[in-house]
Structure formats: C-alpha cells, structure tokens
Design a protein around this motif. Structure first.
Motif, PDB file in Angstrom:
ATOM      1  N   THR A   7      48.948  49.040  38.115  1.00 42.34           N
ATOM      2  CA  THR A   7      47.593  49.031  37.543  1.00 42.34           C
ATOM      3  C   THR A   7      46.714  47.934  38.104  1.00 42.34           C
ATOM      4  O   THR A   7      45.496  47.957  37.889  1.00 42.34           O
ATOM      5  CB  THR A   7      47.649  48.888  36.012  1.00 42.34           C
ATOM      6  OG1 THR A   7      48.259  47.628  35.680  1.00 42.34           O
ATOM      7  CG2 THR A   7      48.449  50.028  35.385  1.00 42.34           C
ATOM      8  N   ALA A  40      43.849  53.887  30.822  1.00 46.76           N
ATOM      9  CA  ALA A  40      44.619  53.853  32.070  1.00 46.76           C
ATOM     10  C   ALA A  40      44.996  55.266  32.514  1.00 46.76           C
ATOM     11  O   ALA A  40      44.897  55.607  33.700  1.00 46.76           O
ATOM     12  CB  ALA A  40      45.872  53.001  31.887  1.00 46.76           C
ATOM     13  N   CYS A  95      48.707  55.184  43.004  1.00 43.18           N
ATOM     14  CA  CYS A  95      49.160  54.131  42.086  1.00 43.18           C
ATOM     15  C   CYS A  95      50.625  54.262  41.709  1.00 43.18           C
ATOM     16  O   CYS A  95      51.183  53.350  41.079  1.00 43.18           O
ATOM     17  CB  CYS A  95      48.298  54.150  40.823  1.00 43.18           C
ATOM     18  SG  CYS A  95      46.533  53.924  41.129  1.00 43.18           S
ATOM     19  N   ILE A 126      42.575  51.317  38.789  1.00 44.12           N
ATOM     20  CA  ILE A 126      42.878  51.231  37.358  1.00 44.12           C
ATOM     21  C   ILE A 126      42.384  49.916  36.764  1.00 44.12           C
ATOM     22  O   ILE A 126      42.043  49.847  35.589  1.00 44.12           O
ATOM     23  CB  ILE A 126      44.386  51.414  37.099  1.00 44.12           C
ATOM     24  CG1 ILE A 126      44.872  52.731  37.710  1.00 44.12           C
ATOM     25  CG2 ILE A 126      44.685  51.414  35.601  1.00 44.12           C
ATOM     26  CD1 ILE A 126      46.317  53.052  37.445  1.00 44.12           C
TER      27      ILE A 126
END
Length: 453
Positions: free
Chosen positions: A389, A402, A415, A394
């Motif tokens: 994150t 998220a 991610c 994010i």
C-alpha cells in the motif's frame, strides 16, 4: 509452518489491524493480533480469489480476433468460427505450455485457484488419444507446475445445436457421447489424484445447445462435485433454446432440474427480471467474466437486481484475453453504472462498492469450486494475497478505501506482492517463481503456431 504479519487484513470478522496469520499444511491455523520479527511482512492481507471459469487454450488467441470480416456486424459467432480454426493446430504439448502461462498469470493477478472448463479432449478430427484424458492430464501438469489450486471440469459436448446436428470441424475435438464421457471423466479423476489434496473434479455439461435434456440428467448424476454450465449468454442462444425446448434457457433449467448451491451457471447475460430473481433464490453461483463478456459483446448481467435478491456470483477470466481480477470487478460495476446511469452500483450503506464486489466474488468463487477458501479464518485453505500500500496508487489508505483504490484505480495488479495457494507461496515480490521458464515455453509455442489464424 509460515507466519504472515499484516498491518491490516480483511478477515472473516471484517477489517483488523496488526494481524498475524499462522499457516500449516496448506491451511490457516490461527488469526491473532500481534507482531513477530520472524513473520513474512505485508501491508494488506486479503483472501485470494478463485477463478471460476477458464478456457486456458484460448489465451493463445488474445489479440488475434480483433479485426472485422466482410460481415458489417461481427459477433460472438464469428469469433467462435475463428476459434474453431485455431483448434486444428493445438497439440497436447501446446496446451500444457499455454495453460502454465495462463495459471501463472492468474496467480500474479490474485487468483489462488481455477476452475478449468475443459472441453478440448481429442485429437484433430475427433480421434481419441491412447489415454482418453491426455489433454486433461496436461491441465493437471500445468497446475502442478505453477502451484495453482485446481477444480477440473471435464465438459460434455455432444451436438452442434439444439437440433442435434453433428459436430463439424474444430468442434469434433470436443465431442463425446455419454459412454465416452464417462471413460474420460474416470481417467481424468485418476490423473487428478497425483496432484495435491486441494485438487478436485466436477462436471460441466457445456450448454443446453450442446447437451440434450436426457444426457443432461445423466451427466449431473455422474459426480458429487460442482456442476458448471454455460447459460443464457447470447440472444441467438435464447432464441434457439426457446424454439426447441419451449422455454428460455434459465426458465427451462429451473423448471427441469433442482438447481442448488452445487451449480455454477456461466454468463447469464440474457435473463429477464423474473429469471434473475428465481436464479438468485436457488443459492447457485453465477459465474461472470466481465472482460470476456465485454470483448464478445455478450450483454450486461442484471447484477444489481441479482445481488439485491441475495444472489451469489464469482469471477472468471473465460477466454483469458486479459487476466486481471481487479479489472474484472471494476468492469462489472461500471457495466451496471452505464446501464442504469448510476454511481457505485454495487455499494450498500455498510460496505463500499469495492468491498461488496471483492467479498462477494471471493466467497462465490470458493463455493463454485467446492473449495474451502475465500476467507481469512482458522481452518480455511491458506489462499491469500499480500498487497503493498505504500505507493502512489493506494497511498497507505485503509479498509474499504484501500480496496476501492485497488479495484477502481486501475493499478491493483501492480500492488500485489505475494500470493499463497493452499499455503504454497508461489508469487513473491510480484512475480511467479517460475516466470522466466514458463514465459519462454509459451513464446516458443506461439512461434510454432504462427500469428495468422
């Protein structure tokens, strides 16, 4: 045993902070609060999805069917014709290499398991291999090589349409009568036993076009595993079924069979409002492939109505033209918004659109595969996604926000850093452990097949 520490995790109880998940023998042993320096560290831990609908071999066609022929309105049916031509070139070695690439891409996209809707059974012209499950064993080998969980779904494909016409051309590689299919299913089951304990088998009567009513009943009784079937995908299919069986596909199936939670009906993009609510009440899963459905122009699933009626759905990559879990979910929600001119179509007051989509898809996928996954809880299979994150996509957001950033921001796949399938840690630092060799084999196959179909 492995310990995984997450700064935040979406557990069975909702969002939790500073969570340590202990896994052993492929399952989650405990989920507790705390920190340990010996843990694998992740920013965000999610239950991994099960990809509930795949035709692995079609991945090799991606990008080859986007031109227009002499017909000013190319459709699913013209795409289907090109697919049959492509089939004449595929060998068992080709299929294994293509499937390995597909399964690797699924894992890197956050799918820990796959239901392979496997209908490429025979040699060119329909001749049997010495082992009737020769092609199925290649799917099993590809799953073993990549570490993905597998629910194998041998497909019964009997006719070229509801009128019982004989299979032609590439379709002959699919064709089975009941006796031949029983032998194929039995041989496939034996091959599957050499895999890990989370490998399973079910059955897949292809569609009401390809399987007659009597044979449908026979194949349903063959297995106590999941039952998957294409249903109500195209307008022409609805018309054909209605003409020959006297009812629309969903209406006919619900009247003729006891559809229950062991069923997964694929696509269902051509349903009336009444059919949508009736199917939701059965507890069956609808298998959606929004990217493929968009690519083929299938239509828009009645998602908001189905979900409001308590319906269960999961996500598959179908033709594998683009394998991207988060983009599938985004495409599903956006299709509802475009149709209804709405915003955050699948959101509810207590959960954001992204959370509804993600939780529904992971639970529905697990049900469709008869796989004890889809949740972070003791006893469940350790199918997990570790997400970074601390990036510009994010920005260390938390909770539902998220998830919304992963799904609607367009960079969710970038991610993903870790993926576990039944405890097998197969993706690390965003890459599958065997990416180089799998990719090389796939590219060699594409070079052999050529680019012109």
């Amino acid at each position: 045993m492995e310990l995984i520490h997450a700064k935040q995790a979406l557990t069975e109880n909702g969002w939790e902070n500073n969570v340590v998940v202990e896994t052993s023998d492929g399952r989650i042993i405990s989920v507790i609060s705390g920190v340990s320096p010996k843990c694998t560290q992740v920013d965000l831990l999610l239950p991994a999805s099960a990809n509930l609908h795949s035709h692995a071999f079609q991945r090799a066609m991606a990008g080859l069917t986007e031109t227009r022929g002499p017909n000013p309105r190319d459709t699913f049916w013209s795409w289907r014709h090109l697919m049959y031509r492509f089939l004449d070139r595929l060998t068992p070695d080709h299929v294994e290499a293509i499937a390995a690439l597909v399964f690797m891409e699924m894992l890197e996209a956050g799918h820990a398991a796959v239901a392979e809707f496997h209908y490429l059974h025979h040699a060119v012209g329909g001749a049997a291999y010495a082992d009737p499950a020769e092609m199925a064993t290649r799917i099993v080998s590809a799953a073993q090589a990549t570490g993905i969980g597998l629910t194998l779904l041998p497909v019964l494909y009997m006719h070229g349409g509801c009128d019982g016409r004989v299979l032609q051309g590439g379709q002959q590689r699919f064709g089975c009568g009941i006796d031949r299919f029983n032998a194929l299913h039995e041989a496939s089951s034996k091959h599957l036993k050499r895999g890990p304990s989370d490998f399973k088998i079910g059955v897949a009567p292809h569609s009401l076009r390809a399987v007659d009513p009597n044979s449908l009943g026979s194949v349903i009784s063959l297995s106590d595993g999941p039952i998957h079937m294409h249903l109500a995908e195209q307008e022409a299919e609805v018309t054909e079924v209605e003409t020959h069986l006297g009812a629309r596909p969903t209406e006919w199936l619900l009247d003729a069979h006891d559809v229950d939670p062991s069923w997964c009906l694929i696509h269902c993009t051509q349903m009336t409002s009444a059919e949508t609510e009736a199917l939701a009440r059965t507890g069956a899963v609808v298998g959606l492939s929004p990217i493929t459905e968009s690519n083929l122009g299938d239509g828009i699933f009645n998602g908001t109505q189905f979900f409001s009626a308590g319906g269960r759905f999961g996500i598959g990559s179908d033709s594998n033209v683009h394998i991207a879990l988060f983009e599938e979910l985004c495409t599903l929600d956006y299709s509802q918004r475009l149709r209804d001119r709405s915003r955050a179509a699948m959101a509810v007051p207590s959960r954001s659109a992204g959370r509804v989509l993600f939780e529904s898809a992971t639970r529905g996928g697990a049900q469709a595969l008869a796989r004890d996954s889809g949740r972070i809880a003791p006893g469940a299979l350790a199918d997990l996604i570790g997400v970074e994150t601390g990036n510009e996509w994010i920005c260390d957001r938390r909770g539902d926000t998220a998830l919304d950033s992963l799904i609607f921001g367009g960079r969710g796949r970038d991610c993903i850093r870790d993926v576990w399938s039944a405890g097998r840690h197969v993706v690390k630092e965003g890459r599958h452990q065997a990416r180089e060799s799998i990719t090389l084999q796939f590219r060699n196959v594409l070079a052999e097949l050529g680019q012109d179909i």
